[in-house]
Design a protein around this motif. Structure first.
Motif, PDB file in Angstrom:
ATOM      1  N   SER A 137       4.004  -8.272  -1.436  1.00  0.00           N
ATOM      2  CA  SER A 137       3.450  -7.103  -2.133  1.00  0.00           C
ATOM      3  C   SER A 137       1.998  -7.352  -2.564  1.00  0.00           C
ATOM      4  CB  SER A 137       4.297  -6.769  -3.368  1.00  0.00           C
ATOM      5  OG  SER A 137       4.191  -7.797  -4.334  1.00  0.00           O
ATOM      6  N   THR A 207       1.926  -2.268   2.978  1.00  0.00           N
ATOM      7  CA  THR A 207       2.292  -1.457   1.811  1.00  0.00           C
ATOM      8  C   THR A 207       1.630  -0.098   1.941  1.00  0.00           C
ATOM      9  OG1 THR A 207       2.502  -1.521  -0.608  1.00  0.00           O
ATOM     10  CG2 THR A 207       0.383  -2.213   0.297  1.00  0.00           C
ATOM     11  N   GLU A 212       1.080   1.032  -4.253  1.00  0.00           N
ATOM     12  CA  GLU A 212       0.320  -0.137  -4.721  1.00  0.00           C
ATOM     13  C   GLU A 212      -1.196   0.036  -4.582  1.00  0.00           C
ATOM     14  OE1 GLU A 212       2.406  -4.122  -4.578  1.00  0.00           O
ATOM     15  OE2 GLU A 212       2.520  -3.483  -2.493  1.00  0.00           O
ATOM     16  N   PRO A 232       4.628   1.051   5.013  1.00  0.00           N
ATOM     17  CA  PRO A 232       5.748   0.131   4.804  1.00  0.00           C
ATOM     18  C   PRO A 232       6.244  -0.594   6.050  1.00  0.00           C
ATOM     19  CG  PRO A 232       6.289   2.374   4.061  1.00  0.00           C
ATOM     20  CD  PRO A 232       4.957   2.444   4.718  1.00  0.00           C
ATOM     21  N   TRP A 349      11.937  -2.924   0.737  1.00  0.00           N
ATOM     22  CA  TRP A 349      11.719  -1.680   1.491  1.00  0.00           C
ATOM     23  C   TRP A 349      13.040  -1.098   1.986  1.00  0.00           C
ATOM     24  CZ3 TRP A 349       7.427   0.714   0.750  1.00  0.00           C
ATOM     25  CH2 TRP A 349       6.232   0.019   0.555  1.00  0.00           C
ATOM     26  N   ASN A 370       7.768  -8.424  -7.132  1.00  0.00           N
ATOM     27  CA  ASN A 370       8.328  -7.245  -6.458  1.00  0.00           C
ATOM     28  C   ASN A 370       9.302  -6.523  -7.382  1.00  0.00           C
ATOM     29  OD1 ASN A 370       6.974  -8.197  -4.210  1.00  0.00           O
ATOM     30  ND2 ASN A 370       8.778  -8.979  -3.182  1.00  0.00           N
TER      31      ASN A 370
END
Length: 447
Positions: A137, A207, A212, A232, A349, A370
């Motif tokens: 992440s 991401t 984010e 993703p 995810w 995360n």
């Protein structure tokens, strides 16, 4: 007409990394770009079924040299305990001549990498651009890797860090002590990642800005490097292989949304007493459950480590399995109502794009970040409470599961609503395709 590029990919020899790179390779190949994928011989067999475009994605196998301390025949992280990662990193570094030879012959436009921090040097020498593809992440990168800071500073958030929620607490800083450990010949894990981030031409992160964005902006400002987002990068549903009959039959006995599925990833091996506490927490929930974890330390088989009388008590409603399972297909089964996970980035995810409720028991540093992102920033999940020592009790596990599974629970309803919103936007093909198109466009400008 769009120009087509040729990209090399050289991920770390862990399946979570290699599959993330291969999902990205599939997206690039779908648009007609050529990919040469460098990987250990052993991994080729497991990854071949995931190659959706064998006419565009070519596997180039690398011979893994022997290294003192690395078991004979070990080629990937699944062949070794987590404590032996440094020996595998040394082996990876010693494949540099093979990689360089492949690059000199293949003449790629781009080279994607993550742990091989020497790739930018090879790329420059042969006129290619290097792309550091981050498969953790952005929140984790933004606090763990900041120019001018050392791993010793991690207890304090860096200046300008964009969140007060995605942080380590107290004892948890120990989870990131591995950053200072040797990882390969003459380098620590921290140095390896920092060198790669500082020397690459562009940073790309798996991401999306909706989740984010502020962390990605922060990384861009700190490294003075363009940060490109792939979205993703969820795997395509594999309809060619249905769920194994034994699990399909077993799950189908239960009401929709009633079964707990628990999996902690391929690297986590629990102490025996913690493993037993996990089993007892599942039993205590009163719900049907499927636990798929590796046998605990000191045990060769799951059965020999189970709590006394456990199998008899949960017969018909609970299974603890020590082997591999088809996680995406299990999560998609209508009977699954709750996913208890370690919150590795891939599992994170997978949890988001399914309907089940989400409970996290993070173990390693990245998983903690995360979990905080999911539980405190996005409020789509619940974290199992732990003691200062890191121990979680059967009561705290059962309580977390119950808090999301109980229809009258305020917390359960909040995370259910938020999760439904995120799932809807993430599975929209428009969002995914938009990211891939923008990403490819940026890469074409780069070359």
């Amino acid at each position: 007409m769009e120009s087509k590029f040729h990209a090399f990919m050289f991920p770390w020899f862990g399946y979570g990394h290699m599959t993330a790179f291969l999902h990205l390779a599939n997206k690039l190949a779908e648009k007609g770009h050529k990919i040469t994928f460098l990987l250990p011989k052993k991994a080729k067999k497991q990854l071949e079924p995931l190659n959706l475009f064998p006419n565009c994605i070519f596997f180039h196998t690398i011979t893994i040299p022997s290294v003192d301390g690395l078991p004979v025949g070990a080629e990937t992280t699944s062949d070794i305990p987590i404590s032996s990662g440094s020996f595998l990193a040394s082996a990876m570094d010693r494949t540099r001549n093979q990689v360089e030879e492949a690059v000199s012959k293949g003449k790629p436009d781009l080279i994607f990498f993550d742990f091989a921090h020497w790739i930018p040097e090879i790329a420059r020498e042969y006129g290619a651009k290097s792309v550091n593809f981050v498969t953790i992440s952005a929140a984790c990168v933004a606090i763990s890797f900041v120019p001018g800071r050392s791993p010793d500073d991690l207890a304090v958030p860096p200046h300008g860090y964009p969140s007060s929620k995605v942080l380590l607490r107290g004892q948890e800083t120990k989870c990131l002590s591995f950053l200072s450990y040797p990882f390969g010949d003459g380098t620590t894990f921290y140095e390896r990642i920092m060198i790669g981030l500082k020397n690459c031409d562009v940073i790309s992160i798996r991401t999306c800005k909706e989740m984010e964005g502020k962390f990605c902006d922060y990384i861009e400002s700190q490294f003075q490097r363009k940060v490109l987002l792939t979205g993703p990068m969820l795997p395509e549903p594999d309809n060619s292989k249905p769920l194994e009959d034994k699990w399909r039959h077993w799950l189908s006995q239960f009401e929709p949304g009633s079964v707990i599925y628990c999996a902690l990833g391929s690297q986590i091996i629990l102490e025996k007493d913690q493993f037993q506490e996990l089993c007892l927490g599942m039993e205590m929930s009163g719900l049907p459950f499927l636990v798929a974890v590796k046998p605990p330390k000191g045990s060769l088989k799951i059965q020999e480590a189970l709590p006394k009388g456990f199998e008899e008590r949960v017969k018909g409603r609970g299974v603890v399995w020590g082997g591999w399972v088809q996680q995406p297909l299990i999560l998609a089964h209508p009977s699954i109502g709750c996913f208890v996970s370690h919150c590795g980035f891939g599992s994170m995810w997978e949890a988001l794009v399914n309907d089940c409720q989400i409970v996290f028991i993070p173990h390693l540093g990245e998983q903690i970040f995360n979990t905080r992102l999911m539980s405190e920033e996005l409020e789509v999940s619940v974290e199992v409470k732990r003691e200062e020592t890191g121990w979680f009790s059967k009561e705290s596990l059962c309580g977390a599961v119950r808090s999301v599974m109980d229809n009258d629970s305020e917390l359960g309803n909040l995370v259910r609503r938020n999760h439904a919103k995120w799932k809807e936007s993430l599975v929209s093909s428009r969002l995914m395709n938009g990211y891939v198109s923008k990403f490819i466009e940026a890469l074409q400008k780069l070359v």
